[in-house]
Every structure is written in C-alpha cells, then in structure tokens.
Design a protein around this motif. Structure first.
Motif, PDB file in Angstrom:
ATOM      1  N   ARG A  90       5.426  -5.280  -7.732  1.00  0.00           N
ATOM      2  CA  ARG A  90       6.428  -4.389  -8.590  1.00  0.00           C
ATOM      3  C   ARG A  90       6.339  -3.101  -7.754  1.00  0.00           C
ATOM      4  NH1 ARG A  90       4.175  -1.416 -14.126  1.00  0.00           N
ATOM      5  NH2 ARG A  90       3.512   0.137 -12.501  1.00  0.00           N
ATOM      6  N   LEU A  91       7.551  -2.613  -7.464  1.00  0.00           N
ATOM      7  CA  LEU A  91       7.864  -1.303  -6.718  1.00  0.00           C
ATOM      8  C   LEU A  91       8.362  -0.379  -7.958  1.00  0.00           C
ATOM      9  CD1 LEU A  91      10.190  -2.876  -4.113  1.00  0.00           C
ATOM     10  CD2 LEU A  91       7.851  -2.631  -3.928  1.00  0.00           C
ATOM     11  N   GLN A  92       7.562   0.898  -7.628  1.00  0.00           N
ATOM     12  CA  GLN A  92       7.789   2.222  -8.403  1.00  0.00           C
ATOM     13  C   GLN A  92       7.860   3.053  -7.659  1.00  0.00           C
ATOM     14  OE1 GLN A  92       7.936  -0.331 -11.618  1.00  0.00           O
ATOM     15  NE2 GLN A  92       8.322   1.710 -11.889  1.00  0.00           N
ATOM     16  N   THR A  93       8.905   4.165  -7.554  1.00  0.00           N
ATOM     17  CA  THR A  93       8.870   5.268  -6.835  1.00  0.00           C
ATOM     18  C   THR A  93       9.286   6.484  -7.638  1.00  0.00           C
ATOM     19  OG1 THR A  93       9.457   6.220  -4.345  1.00  0.00           O
ATOM     20  CG2 THR A  93      11.071   5.211  -5.975  1.00  0.00           C
ATOM     21  N   ALA A  94       8.540   7.845  -7.032  1.00  0.00           N
ATOM     22  CA  ALA A  94       8.974   9.022  -7.756  1.00  0.00           C
ATOM     23  C   ALA A  94      10.712   9.341  -7.638  1.00  0.00           C
ATOM     24  CB  ALA A  94       8.380  10.345  -7.024  1.00  0.00           C
ATOM     25  N   VAL A  95      10.954   9.776  -8.809  1.00  0.00           N
ATOM     26  CA  VAL A  95      12.439  10.015  -9.046  1.00  0.00           C
ATOM     27  C   VAL A  95      12.619  11.426  -8.527  1.00  0.00           C
ATOM     28  CG1 VAL A  95      14.513  10.554 -10.833  1.00  0.00           C
ATOM     29  CG2 VAL A  95      12.718   8.420 -11.110  1.00  0.00           C
ATOM     30  N   PRO A  96      13.459  11.615  -7.514  1.00  0.00           N
ATOM     31  CA  PRO A  96      13.913  12.938  -6.788  1.00  0.00           C
ATOM     32  C   PRO A  96      14.185  13.917  -8.199  1.00  0.00           C
ATOM     33  CG  PRO A  96      14.655  11.348  -5.805  1.00  0.00           C
ATOM     34  CD  PRO A  96      14.159  10.466  -6.912  1.00  0.00           C
ATOM     35  N   GLY A  97      13.594  15.080  -7.929  1.00  0.00           N
ATOM     36  CA  GLY A  97      14.059  16.136  -9.020  1.00  0.00           C
ATOM     37  C   GLY A  97      13.297  16.047 -10.316  1.00  0.00           C
ATOM     38  N   LEU A  98      12.351  15.159 -10.432  1.00  0.00           N
ATOM     39  CA  LEU A  98      11.586  15.179 -11.417  1.00  0.00           C
ATOM     40  C   LEU A  98      10.010  15.477 -11.278  1.00  0.00           C
ATOM     41  CD1 LEU A  98      12.507  12.323 -13.568  1.00  0.00           C
ATOM     42  CD2 LEU A  98      13.072  14.565 -13.818  1.00  0.00           C
ATOM     43  N   ASP A  99       9.217  16.189 -12.058  1.00  0.00           N
ATOM     44  CA  ASP A  99       7.882  16.626 -11.435  1.00  0.00           C
ATOM     45  C   ASP A  99       6.813  15.496 -11.672  1.00  0.00           C
ATOM     46  OD1 ASP A  99       8.521  19.322 -10.772  1.00  0.00           O
ATOM     47  OD2 ASP A  99       8.318  20.076 -12.903  1.00  0.00           O
ATOM     48  N   ALA A 100       7.257  14.517 -12.313  1.00  0.00           N
ATOM     49  CA  ALA A 100       6.472  13.483 -12.823  1.00  0.00           C
ATOM     50  C   ALA A 100       7.163  12.167 -13.032  1.00  0.00           C
ATOM     51  CB  ALA A 100       5.425  13.692 -13.946  1.00  0.00           C
ATOM     52  N   SER A 101       6.599  11.047 -12.441  1.00  0.00           N
ATOM     53  CA  SER A 101       7.384   9.710 -12.556  1.00  0.00           C
ATOM     54  C   SER A 101       6.413   8.613 -12.817  1.00  0.00           C
ATOM     55  CB  SER A 101       8.146   9.440 -11.430  1.00  0.00           C
ATOM     56  OG  SER A 101       8.994  10.342 -10.923  1.00  0.00           O
ATOM     57  N   TYR A 102       6.546   7.727 -13.971  1.00  0.00           N
ATOM     58  CA  TYR A 102       6.050   6.460 -14.241  1.00  0.00           C
ATOM     59  C   TYR A 102       5.425   5.890 -13.079  1.00  0.00           C
ATOM     60  CZ  TYR A 102       4.547   2.245 -15.816  1.00  0.00           C
ATOM     61  OH  TYR A 102       3.624   1.015 -15.972  1.00  0.00           O
TER      62      TYR A 102
END
Length: 411
Positions: A153-165
């Motif tokens: 499963r791939l998850q990565t931080a969303v640019p421009g958001l301070d936190a990502s699931y």
C-alpha cells in the motif's frame, strides 16, 4: 475432548492494557481450566467496550456451555434488542473469538480445521509504504519488496498540507502526538491538493517497481462519490489491486456512482460492524474486496457469514489489519484467511511492538510476505496477564480532520 471435561464458563476477564497500543482483551475461563482469548478493542473508545463487557455481557455468560458458540452469539446479538454498533459488536467479537479458541483447544485442533480446513498454504499480505515524498515512499516500497512482499500500500504526504494520513512525520504512533494532552489531534485536508498530487505517486511507482507488484491506496473516506470516480479513472492505467475507502459509505449506494465510472477495483469495510453494513454493495457487486475486521464485525462466527455471502457475488475478503487490533485478532483473521475460499489479501503492519510481544504470544510466522498459521489447538495465541499489568491503559484518540476553512471532514 474428554467426555468428563466441563466447559461451563466460570469466569470472564476483561483486561485493558497498553503494550504499545491500547487493547481490550477478553479471557473466558471454563470449569475444566481451558480458556480462550479474544480481542474487543475499539480504538479511542476502549473503556466503553470494556465497561459494556464487564457490566452487561460477562454476567450473562457465567454458567453457560462454552461449546454453544452459535447460541451465545445469537443471545448477545438478538437478545440485547439494541443491535449492531461498534461497542456491542466488538464485545460480541471478543467473546466469540475466545469461544472458538476454547473449542479448538477442546477438540485438539486449530480453528481453521473446525472451519473446514485449509484452502491455501499461507495467507498473502500487503505491507505499508509511507513517506514524506514520492521518492521516500517508493524507497520504502522497494525495501518491502526485497523482504518478499508482493503487495504494497502506497501513501505519501500531500504537498501543501501540514499532515497527511499514514505519514507520521518522524513519530512512531499517535500516542506521541498526544503525550502532553491526550485529545484528538487535528489534521488539515484539501481535496484539490490531494487530487493534483496523487497520480504522480502511482506513475512513478509503476516506473520504479514494475508491473508485477500489486499496489493499493487508502483514500480514507475523504472524497465525494464523483470525486472518487474521477480518482479511480485517473488511476486505471496503473492497475491497482484496489482503491480503499474512497467514500464514507453509510449510504451504500454511493459506491454505485463510483462503479459506474471506473474499473479500478474497490475495497471498503474496516469500520463496518455487521453484514447489513455491506449487504447492498456486495450483492450489487459495487465493490471487489470487503475489509471487515474480526474484532469489529462480530467475531469469527459473523466473519464466516460475511465471507460466504461475499463469495456468491465474486467479492473477496481483505480484513483490516491496523496496529490497534491485537494479536488475538490477527490470529483469528489468519485462521479465517487460511480457510476462506474467497480470501483475497490480509493487511499487515507487523505482529506488534516489543511490549506487545511480552503480553501476547502466538504461533504465526511471516515468510516472503505470507503469514503461515501454526497447528496449535485453538487460535495458537496466549495472553500474559501479569505482563499486561505492567502496561496500563493510556487514554488516546485517532485524529480528526478539517478542511482548510475549518469545516470538520472525514479523517
């Protein structure tokens, strides 16, 4: 089992401990001395389910025959009048799994044999690769593939958001975010920023990882049906194993909208509590994988019904496997997975922390991304109450999510 062995229930112990994460463990003891272990954890509401078990369920079990799993399940479900719900169903699950553990021990057989025997040699899993950047995520995916995992499963931080699931930014778990003031941490969400960034993750993943590895992604219920349909269509060229929790589906018909627009396989179900929560999606074939967890959907008895029903409509089971599910849940799901003819894949984030290993023992092993189930009688899991007492409960919550304008959103 000896005919003289008395399986009358004499004690129901409910232990809340925190060996790395908070767990609610049910231990049912019989007159013969045989006992079973079950998991009744509801993350962030552990004391609610523990109190329900101690005050309302346990008194109803004393004196009953532990062999009568079906009757006890029906008694706790139909007999309570207020059916369903996460607290009620987790309590039923904790009891149910413990009773299956006892039945296996009494028969001298692993639980999967009581279900009908093995349908496969081992339980295929998928691991999690999460990172601050696409490159970081794919580095971690490559490391997992090198360990033998064939699905990630791939998850990565969303640019421009301070936190990502899924991206903890150097913290090991949500406890660390709440160490000084244990209240739900708040995280921002922007659908536009997410949609603008997500395709690059899978485009780069296929370029670096090739076509053989199975890839998954968890949206975590943050999109509307038409947004999810657009995402599914956008990701079709990258051949996902499934797109998970694209929409919060209290309204099951939401998944019809997604299905009408994309051929990307869909998965949902980790917060579902009964077969009724997913009935329409399964029978209309709006989803491809049902992800109910044994702990939250009523135990082995209920999960077997969900699996059999799903099989009629070409839907596979892919049970939830988050770290807030104890090794007792993992053991139950491994036995279900080795048996169910329509098993798809099992989420895997490890068997727990070092502290968890002090409290829980089990005979599951991981090799080349597959869980091998031991042949110990019952579930092959045990629980050390003295060790658990060294890890007292710590109040903790999962985060909540808000849009950038402050509107509360699905986390």
């Amino acid at each position: 089992m000896s005919k003289t062995q008395d399986l009358t229930i004499t004690d129901v112990r409910v232990i809340v401990s925190s060996p790395g994460r908070n767990f609610v463990t049910v231990k049912i003891v019989t007159e013969s001395g045989l006992y079973g272990i079950g998991d009744a954890t509801v993350n962030g509401r552990e004391q609610a389910v523990a109190t329900y078990l101690r005050e309302h369920v346990a008194p109803c079990l004393i004196g009953r025959n532990a062999h009568q799993i079906e009757d006890i399940w029906q008694y706790l479900y139909k007999g309570v009048y207020w059916r369903k719900g996460p607290i009620n169903m987790a309590a039923i699950a904790g009891v149910d799994v413990a009773l299956w553990d006892i039945k296996g021990k009494a028969a001298g057989l692993p639980v999967y044999e009581l279900l009908g025997g093995k349908s496969r040699k081992a339980v295929t899993t998928y691991a999690h690769a999460t990172g601050e950047t696409v490159a970081d995520t794919l580095d971690k995916a490559e490391a997992l593939i090198a360990q033998g995992f064939t699905a990630v499963r791939l998850q990565t931080a969303v640019p421009g958001l301070d936190a990502s699931y899924g991206v903890l930014r150097g913290q090991k778990d949500y406890f660390e975010q709440q160490s000084s003031r244990p209240l739900p941490p708040e995280e921002p969400w922007s659908t536009r920023k997410y949609m603008n960034a997500i395709e690059a993750l899978f485009r780069e993943a296929r370029a670096r990882l090739g076509d053989e590895v199975a890839l998954c992604h968890d949206v975590h219920s943050r999109l509307t049906p038409i947004e999810a349909a657009r995402l599914g269509k956008m990701l079709e060229p990258y051949d996902l194993l499934f797109l998970e929790d694209a929409v919060a589906a209290e309204n099951q018909d939401s998944y019809r909208v997604i299905r009408d627009h994309t051929t990307t396989p869909l998965a949902i179900g980790e917060i579902y509590n009964t077969i009724w929560d997913c009935k329409e999606m399964i029978q209309n074939q709006w989803i491809d994988y049902i992800r109910c967890a044994t702990t939250h959907a009523g135990g082995i008895t209920a999960m077997r019904r969900i699996a059999d029903f799903a099989a009629l409509f070409h839907v596979r089971i892919a049970p939830h496997g988050a770290p807030d599910l104890s090794p007792a849940c993992y053991a139950a799901q491994a036995h279900l997975g080795i048996w169910a003819p329509n098993f798809g894949i099992q989420e895997f984030v490890g068997f727990g922390s070092e502290a968890s290993a002090e409290v829980f023992s089990h005979d599951l092993t991981l090799e080349n991304g597959m869980i091998h189930v031991g042949d110990s009688p019952g579930l092959g899991v045990d629980f050390d109450e003295e060790a658990a007492a060294r890890h007292p409960y710590k109040r903790s919550y999962l985060p909540v999510s808000r849009l950038e304008d402050g509107t509360l959103w699905s986390w």
